[in-house]
Enzyme design. Structure first.
Site, PDB file in Angstrom:
ATOM      1  N   ARG A  69       0.874  -1.342   0.005  1.00  0.00           N
ATOM      2  CA  ARG A  69       0.025  -0.260   0.161  1.00  0.00           C
ATOM      3  C   ARG A  69       0.890   1.268  -0.149  1.00  0.00           C
ATOM      4  O   ARG A  69       0.750   1.991  -0.952  1.00  0.00           O
ATOM      5  CB  ARG A  69      -1.092  -0.008   1.304  1.00  0.00           C
ATOM      6  CG  ARG A  69      -2.313   0.925   0.947  1.00  0.00           C
ATOM      7  CD  ARG A  69      -1.853   2.400   1.332  1.00  0.00           C
ATOM      8  NE  ARG A  69      -1.450   2.379   2.892  1.00  0.00           N
ATOM      9  CZ  ARG A  69      -0.757   3.513   3.371  1.00  0.00           C
ATOM     10  NH1 ARG A  69      -0.616   4.870   2.485  1.00  0.00           N
ATOM     11  NH2 ARG A  69      -0.477   3.544   4.678  1.00  0.00           N
ATOM     12  N   ASP A  70       1.489   1.628   1.069  1.00  0.00           N
ATOM     13  CA  ASP A  70       2.525   2.672   1.027  1.00  0.00           C
ATOM     14  C   ASP A  70       3.569   2.431  -0.132  1.00  0.00           C
ATOM     15  O   ASP A  70       4.228   3.373  -0.776  1.00  0.00           O
ATOM     16  CB  ASP A  70       3.396   2.871   2.492  1.00  0.00           C
ATOM     17  CG  ASP A  70       3.269   4.150   2.747  1.00  0.00           C
ATOM     18  OD1 ASP A  70       3.963   5.079   1.911  1.00  0.00           O
ATOM     19  OD2 ASP A  70       3.189   4.570   4.070  1.00  0.00           O
TER      20      ASP A  70
ATOM     21  N   HIS B  95       3.385   4.313  -3.322  1.00  0.00           N
ATOM     22  CA  HIS B  95       3.752   5.500  -3.723  1.00  0.00           C
ATOM     23  C   HIS B  95       5.403   5.287  -4.551  1.00  0.00           C
ATOM     24  O   HIS B  95       5.489   6.126  -5.429  1.00  0.00           O
ATOM     25  CB  HIS B  95       4.017   6.172  -2.420  1.00  0.00           C
ATOM     26  CG  HIS B  95       2.674   6.774  -1.887  1.00  0.00           C
ATOM     27  ND1 HIS B  95       1.549   7.398  -2.374  1.00  0.00           N
ATOM     28  CD2 HIS B  95       2.255   6.495  -0.685  1.00  0.00           C
ATOM     29  CE1 HIS B  95       0.864   7.733  -1.990  1.00  0.00           C
ATOM     30  NE2 HIS B  95       0.770   6.790  -0.702  1.00  0.00           N
TER      31      HIS B  95
ATOM     32  N   SER C 282       3.871  10.803   9.293  1.00  0.00           N
ATOM     33  CA  SER C 282       3.670  10.589   7.678  1.00  0.00           C
ATOM     34  C   SER C 282       4.993  11.181   7.217  1.00  0.00           C
ATOM     35  O   SER C 282       5.293  10.974   5.980  1.00  0.00           O
ATOM     36  CB  SER C 282       2.513  11.303   7.205  1.00  0.00           C
ATOM     37  OG  SER C 282       1.320  11.013   7.778  1.00  0.00           O
TER      38      SER C 282
ATOM     39  N   HIS D 133       2.923   4.408  13.289  1.00  0.00           N
ATOM     40  CA  HIS D 133       3.240   4.448  11.848  1.00  0.00           C
ATOM     41  C   HIS D 133       4.583   5.506  11.425  1.00  0.00           C
ATOM     42  O   HIS D 133       4.315   6.492  11.656  1.00  0.00           O
ATOM     43  CB  HIS D 133       2.004   4.788  10.813  1.00  0.00           C
ATOM     44  CG  HIS D 133       2.564   4.727   9.246  1.00  0.00           C
ATOM     45  ND1 HIS D 133       2.207   3.610   8.533  1.00  0.00           N
ATOM     46  CD2 HIS D 133       2.988   5.810   8.465  1.00  0.00           C
ATOM     47  CE1 HIS D 133       2.568   3.796   7.221  1.00  0.00           C
ATOM     48  NE2 HIS D 133       2.874   5.128   7.317  1.00  0.00           N
TER      49      HIS D 133
ATOM     50  N   HIS E  18       8.115   6.746   9.136  1.00  0.00           N
ATOM     51  CA  HIS E  18       8.978   6.873   7.645  1.00  0.00           C
ATOM     52  C   HIS E  18      10.543   6.988   8.301  1.00  0.00           C
ATOM     53  O   HIS E  18      10.594   7.615   9.157  1.00  0.00           O
ATOM     54  CB  HIS E  18       8.412   8.060   6.928  1.00  0.00           C
ATOM     55  CG  HIS E  18       7.025   7.422   6.215  1.00  0.00           C
ATOM     56  ND1 HIS E  18       7.308   6.947   4.938  1.00  0.00           N
ATOM     57  CD2 HIS E  18       5.719   7.511   6.566  1.00  0.00           C
ATOM     58  CE1 HIS E  18       5.906   6.733   4.437  1.00  0.00           C
ATOM     59  NE2 HIS E  18       5.076   7.315   5.418  1.00  0.00           N
TER      60      HIS E  18
ATOM     61  N   TYR F  20       4.591  15.775   3.910  1.00  0.00           N
ATOM     62  CA  TYR F  20       4.208  14.355   3.653  1.00  0.00           C
ATOM     63  C   TYR F  20       4.767  13.628   2.730  1.00  0.00           C
ATOM     64  O   TYR F  20       5.413  14.168   1.559  1.00  0.00           O
ATOM     65  CB  TYR F  20       2.861  14.698   2.939  1.00  0.00           C
ATOM     66  CG  TYR F  20       1.779  13.526   2.859  1.00  0.00           C
ATOM     67  CD1 TYR F  20       1.347  13.141   4.011  1.00  0.00           C
ATOM     68  CD2 TYR F  20       1.303  13.186   1.628  1.00  0.00           C
ATOM     69  CE1 TYR F  20       0.196  12.069   4.160  1.00  0.00           C
ATOM     70  CE2 TYR F  20       0.401  12.270   1.549  1.00  0.00           C
ATOM     71  CZ  TYR F  20      -0.158  11.575   2.806  1.00  0.00           C
ATOM     72  OH  TYR F  20      -1.181  10.663   3.146  1.00  0.00           O
TER      73      TYR F  20
END
EC number: 4.1.3.39
Length: 344
Positions: free
Chosen positions: A16-17, A20, A170, A199, A201, A290
């Site tokens: 899903r991520d 991108h 995010s 979550h 990054h 983002y």
């Protein structure tokens, strides 16, 4: 830090991520192959949708290789123990999309809003709970508000029926103390039966330390991505995180060798470019932007001749948020005009 004996649920984002990083172009064969590998490695939750969630296929966010229905229809029947989740961002995804996901066997729905906009999630969270789904409130760009403001938004989602609340970094902007203060407050003030998730990054290289800080403060669901495949410099790399959890005697239920093999043999060969901290993804974390804006900014650099990191820094100054992808081109165009005028 002593996490010995704690139990966590790891949730994979690579399908899903990771969309991108692949400009949403993952084939059905790749999707099934990776999901099957994750299932066999013991991953309990696997997210499968367009990078921007159910209904994300659009000119603004990008058209995927296949529809959400096709991806879910291909993956869900192949799972032997893993459950499949879907992301839904109100304003992009609708209750009809939610019903479609339910009909296709999705077990967990994650209703995502900007960290100040939890009130737009009521319809979707309520509908998901009525369907009997594991329902997560997913508060994005959580670095942009104080822990107390985040708690107020989390309580709204909880009141709508969410049984798990996520603090979502995010932009990959947070440091461990930022995570600790937010997770600790959520854990102490939300209902004891409400689960807490994090979550991360990897834009500042902090995804693993931040995830450990979240566990220490009471989070029991942690997102990651095999080989880090995700927006920006990627998500918490699951195979690395699994090894760290092993070292710390945290219970996670994942086969380390198998998850390493999924990363090395399946995910890395399909990457369009290495998922790493380069000057542009580093700028995302530094400026608090983002993470999915990365490729948009790099395309704008080619189009307008303005360095992507300068565009990202300006987007951070403007406090842009997810859903404002159209501002990337506008910002780059304005900066290009200013540069041209300065040279005149």
């Amino acid at each position: 830090m002593d996490l010995k004996g704690k139990k966590v649920t790891l949730h994979d984002m690579s399908l899903r991520d990771g969309m991108h990083a692949k400009q949403h172009q993952i084939s059905l064969d790749e999707m099934v192959s990776i999901a099957t590998g994750l299932d066999q490695a013991g991953i309990p939750l696997i997210e499968v949708t367009h990078g921007d969630g159910l209904g994300g296929s659009s000119l603004n966010y990008g058209f995927p290789a296949h529809t959400d229905e096709e991806y879910l229809s291909a993956v869900v029947p192949k799972m032997t123990q893993a459950k499949v989740s879907a992301l839904l961002i109100p304003g992009i995804g609708t209750v009809d999309h939610l019903k479609m996901a339910y009909d296709h066997g999705v077990s967990t729905i994650r209703v995502a809003t900007h960290c100040t906009e939890a009130d737009v999630s009521e319809q979707h969270i309520s509908a998901a709970r009525k369907m009997g789904l594991d329902t997560v409130g997913f508060l994005m760009m959580a670095h942009m508000i104080s822990p107390e403001e985040l708690l107020a938004q989390a309580k709204l989602m909880e009141s709508y029926g969410a049984n798990c609340i996520y603090c979502t970094d995010s932009a990959g902007y947070m440091l461990p103390d930022d995570v600790s203060t937010r997770i600790a407050l959520l854990r102490s003030e939300l209902n004891s039966e409400t689960e807490i998730g994090f979550h991360g990054h990897h834009n500042l290289g902090m995804s693993i330390p931040n995830s450990l800080a979240a566990i220490e403060m009471g989070a029991n669901r942690i997102d990651g991505s095999v080989a880090g495949l995700g927006a920006g410099a990627g998500n918490t790399p699951l195979e690395v995180f699994t090894a760290v959890l092993d070292r710390m005697a945290v219970n996670h239920g994942i086969d380390l060798y198998k998850i390493m093999d999924v990363a090395e043999d399946l995910v890395m060969p399909m990457m369009d470019q290495p998922i790493r901290i380069d000057r542009n993804s580093l700028t995302l974390g530094y400026a608090g932007v983002y993470s999915s804006f990365l490729l948009f900014a790099e395309r704008a650099e080619k189009k307008y001749g303005v360095p992507a990191r300068d565009i990202l820094l300006e987007l951070g100054r403007l406090k842009t948020v997810g859903g404002q992808e159209d501002m990337i081109d506008d910002t780059a165009m304005t900066m290009a005009k200013a540069l041209k005028a300065a040279k005149a």
